[in-house]
Scaffold this motif. Structure first.
Motif, short mmCIF file in Angstrom:
data_model
loop_
_atom_site.label_atom_id
_atom_site.label_comp_id
_atom_site.label_asym_id
_atom_site.label_seq_id
_atom_site.Cartn_x
_atom_site.Cartn_y
_atom_site.Cartn_z
N UNK A 1 -0.23 87.09 35.18
CA UNK A 1 0.46 88.29 34.72
C UNK A 1 1.83 87.91 34.17
N UNK A 2 2.54 87.09 34.94
CA UNK A 2 3.87 86.66 34.52
C UNK A 2 3.83 85.89 33.21
N UNK A 3 2.86 85.00 33.07
CA UNK A 3 2.75 84.21 31.83
C UNK A 3 2.47 85.12 30.64
N UNK A 4 1.62 86.12 30.83
CA UNK A 4 1.35 87.09 29.76
C UNK A 4 2.65 87.73 29.29
N UNK A 5 3.47 88.14 30.26
CA UNK A 5 4.71 88.83 29.90
C UNK A 5 5.70 87.87 29.24
N UNK A 6 5.77 86.66 29.75
CA UNK A 6 6.72 85.69 29.18
C UNK A 6 6.31 85.28 27.77
N UNK A 7 5.00 85.18 27.58
CA UNK A 7 4.49 84.80 26.26
C UNK A 7 4.92 85.81 25.21
N UNK B 1 15.81 85.81 23.18
CA UNK B 1 16.80 85.23 24.08
C UNK B 1 16.37 85.47 25.52
N UNK B 2 16.61 84.49 26.37
CA UNK B 2 16.11 84.60 27.74
C UNK B 2 16.77 85.73 28.53
N UNK B 3 18.08 85.88 28.42
CA UNK B 3 18.79 86.86 29.23
C UNK B 3 18.29 88.27 28.93
N UNK B 4 18.16 88.55 27.65
CA UNK B 4 17.62 89.80 27.16
C UNK B 4 16.26 90.11 27.74
N UNK C 1 3.13 96.60 29.06
CA UNK C 1 4.28 95.82 29.47
C UNK C 1 4.53 94.65 28.54
N UNK C 2 3.44 94.02 28.15
CA UNK C 2 3.52 92.88 27.25
C UNK C 2 4.07 93.30 25.89
N UNK C 3 3.60 94.45 25.41
CA UNK C 3 4.11 94.96 24.12
C UNK C 3 5.61 95.21 24.23
N UNK C 4 6.05 95.77 25.38
CA UNK C 4 7.48 96.06 25.55
C UNK C 4 8.30 94.78 25.58
N UNK C 5 7.71 93.69 26.10
CA UNK C 5 8.42 92.41 26.16
C UNK C 5 8.73 91.84 24.78
N UNK C 6 8.06 92.34 23.75
CA UNK C 6 8.38 91.85 22.40
C UNK C 6 9.62 92.55 21.87
N UNK C 7 10.22 93.43 22.68
CA UNK C 7 11.42 94.16 22.26
C UNK C 7 11.11 95.13 21.13
N UNK C 8 10.00 95.84 21.24
CA UNK C 8 9.62 96.70 20.12
C UNK C 8 10.41 98.00 20.12
N UNK C 9 10.66 98.49 18.91
CA UNK C 9 11.29 99.80 18.73
C UNK C 9 10.22 100.82 18.37
#
Lengths: 307, 239
Positions: B99-105, B111-114, B151-159
């Motif tokens: 799950x974590x790898x999916x989100x990190x991918x 940027x990591x902090x973001x 969650x994964x889609x949100x991790x791409x920083x989508x607007x």
């Protein structure tokens, strides 16, 4: 005592041969793991690697060339061969495989293209360099180490160490790094990769760089160990390494490494007990038996149907 | 934010979209509804600039995002530069990754902090994902997989988030929970296009809707108005 020594001696020979199979099998498995493509040109990329090593080292060592010392020449040859052979792999991907992928060609056509690329490399070599075989200049000072009747050369140790090092490195990259994560993800579901903002082509190029670079390294070491380079040398090595990768479980790094060593072991140990003309017959019978017991290879996982 | 005009697209020789036009304003939830084969998923794939064979080829028309044409933009750049992504039908999570790898991918280009902040936010929205962070994602239940896909889609920083059938295969309770979460994300500033079979649910959360039928848009308007059209009631809302 003599028998034990003989067995150990055969075992050491097995390690050397197995290391070559492993180095080539790793390239097959990397590309297969990412693209589900059996890159049948890979054995010939290995052959090109050996020739690149020949030309680079000859140039570095010859008085008309750079006239380097042996150690400098070895290190430079190692680096340059790896880089240049990566270039060959990436070029194949760029020129031959990518256009097909772009048009959504069926995998069969890409595999056939790979097969043709291999034949093309073999014959381009023949056309450009002729049929005479080449010999790599001496790049290291050969030493024979004697342990109570069992002998091993420093080159054999180097080859085995290189195979282990490459294996550990690739396994770490694939399992721990960001690129490795993307490679594993592509193999599961290439469709969703660009939706993560990941450029698929970049990951594929990276994969070919690693696979071909390792094949180049294998070519150099092979040239150092077996002396004679021929344009067809990649074919049989390629086939056998491919089989080793499948027996290990293609797509799995550990499988390629172990499969390679296993094939090397079987091939080197059969002549210890039987006439050496039985070598391939027996070793491939054993491999077929392994596949009958584990059709997905040693580390392979059966593909579950995805909905 | 998004303007689609006279979009024609198809698979091979079969035309699937016959000149559809629609738009999405910043901060809206817009839904595309219609029967199977109406062209809803095809529309989303065309918007994402995905490639054949899975996606259609756009033959004419325009897609503008914040005023710029995106016809020549590659999918991964649509995601990384334009901040628009798709949570596809069938979820397409990477089952061989945790799950974590999916989100990190999904935070590949960031940027990591973001990304770390977003990760915490996602774990807040979907605590189940935090519990299962180290688990292989193909061991998740259908509902959890859908959470991961979003969650994964949100991790791409989508607007702008495109969602294709987020309720598919979910139990009714989970379905409502999913849509409540979407509403919450929307109130935090996310613009959403959602394609749904469950038209009633979709129209309840959406500001506006478009009704598609065999590759054309046959009705459009604020959700409330659409729900009152007798034909819509009969065809999609069960009378």
């Amino acid at each position: 005592m003599d028998d034990t020594n003989a067995i150990i001696q055969y075992g050491l020979n097995a390690l050397q041969l197995g290391s070559f199979y492993a180095l080539i099998a790793l390239g097959y498995t990397l590309v297969y793991g990412v693209l589900r493509l059996i890159n049948f040109a890979h054995g010939d990329v290995f052959m090109v690697g050996a020739y690149i090593a020949f030309f680079v080292s000859s140039f570095l060592l010859s008085p008309e060339g750079l006239a380097c010392g042996q150690t400098t020449a070895f290190v430079l040859t190692l680096v340059l061969t790896t880089i240049l052979t990566s270039g060959v792999g990436v070029t194949l991907e760029r020129v031959a495989y990518r256009p097909l992928r772009r048009q959504g060609a069926h995998r069969l056509y890409v595999v056939i293209t790979a097969l043709m690329c291999g034949i093309l490399l073999e014959n381009a070599n023949l056309a450009l360099l002729g049929a005479s075989s080449r010999t790599l200049p001496d790049l290291i000072h050969k030493e024979v180490i004697n342990w109570g009747g069992v002998t091993i050369t420093n080159l054999k140790i180097l080859i085995f160490m290189a195979a282990i090092l490459v294996f550990v490195l690739l396994q770490t990259i694939v399992m721990k790094s960001r690129f490795g994560m993307a490679m594993r993800a592509i193999s599961w579901d290439p469709f969703a990769i660009p939706l993560m903002g990941i450029p698929v082509d970049k990951i594929i190029v990276f994969t070919f760089v690693m696979g071909s670079g390792v094949a180049g390294l294998g070519g150099l070491l092979y040239g150092m160990a077996y002396v004679k380079l021929e344009n067809t040398m990649g074919m049989m090595m390629g086939w056998k390494a491919f089989i080793a990768a499948v027996v290990g479980g293609i797509g799995d790094i550990r499988g390629a490494f172990l499969g390679g060593l296993l094939l090397g072991a079987v091939e080197a140990l059969v002549p210890a007990f039987l006439p050496s003309s039985y070598k391939d017959l027996i070793s491939f019978s054993i491999l077929i038996a392994i596949l009958c017991l584990r059709p997905t290879g040693i580390f392979g996982v059966p593909l579950t149907t995805k909905i | 934010m998004l303007n689609v005009e006279q979009l024609y697209a198809g698979y091979g020789r079969i035309e699937a979209l016959h000149g559809i036009s629609f738009h999405v304003k910043e901060g809206e939830i817009v839904t595309l509804i219609g029967a199977n084969g109406a062209g809803k998923s095809t529309t989303l794939k065309a918007l994402m600039r995905l490639k054949p064979p899975e996606a259609p080829v756009v033959t004419s028309g325009s897609i503008r995002y914040r005023g710029q044409s995106i016809m020549d933009v590659e999918t991964h750049q649509v995601v990384s530069r334009l901040n628009m992504t798709l949570a596809p039908e069938g979820r397409h999570i990477f089952g061989n990754l945790t799950v974590m790898e999916n989100l990190k991918l999904a935070a590949w280009t960031r940027q990591t902090a973001d990304a770390q902040n977003d990760l915490e936010h996602i774990f807040q929205l979907f605590p189940r994902l935090a519990e299962r962070a180290k688990q292989r994602s193909d061991t998740l239940s259908g509902g959890e997989q859908q959470m991961l896909a979003i969650g994964r889609a949100l991790m791409t920083n989508c607007a702008l988030l495109l969602l294709d059938e987020p309720s598919m295969g979910l139990a009714p309770v989970l379905m409502y929970e999913m849509f409540r979460t979407l509403k919450r994300l929307n109130s935090e500033g996310l613009t959403i296009i959602v394609v749904e079979q469950n038209a009633r649910l979709a129209l309840e959360v959406a500001d506006r809707g478009y009704i598609m039928d065999t590759g054309e848009i046959v009705a459009e308007g604020p959700s409330r108005d659409l729900m009152d059209i007798p034909e819509v009631k009969a065809a999609y809302l069960g009378g």
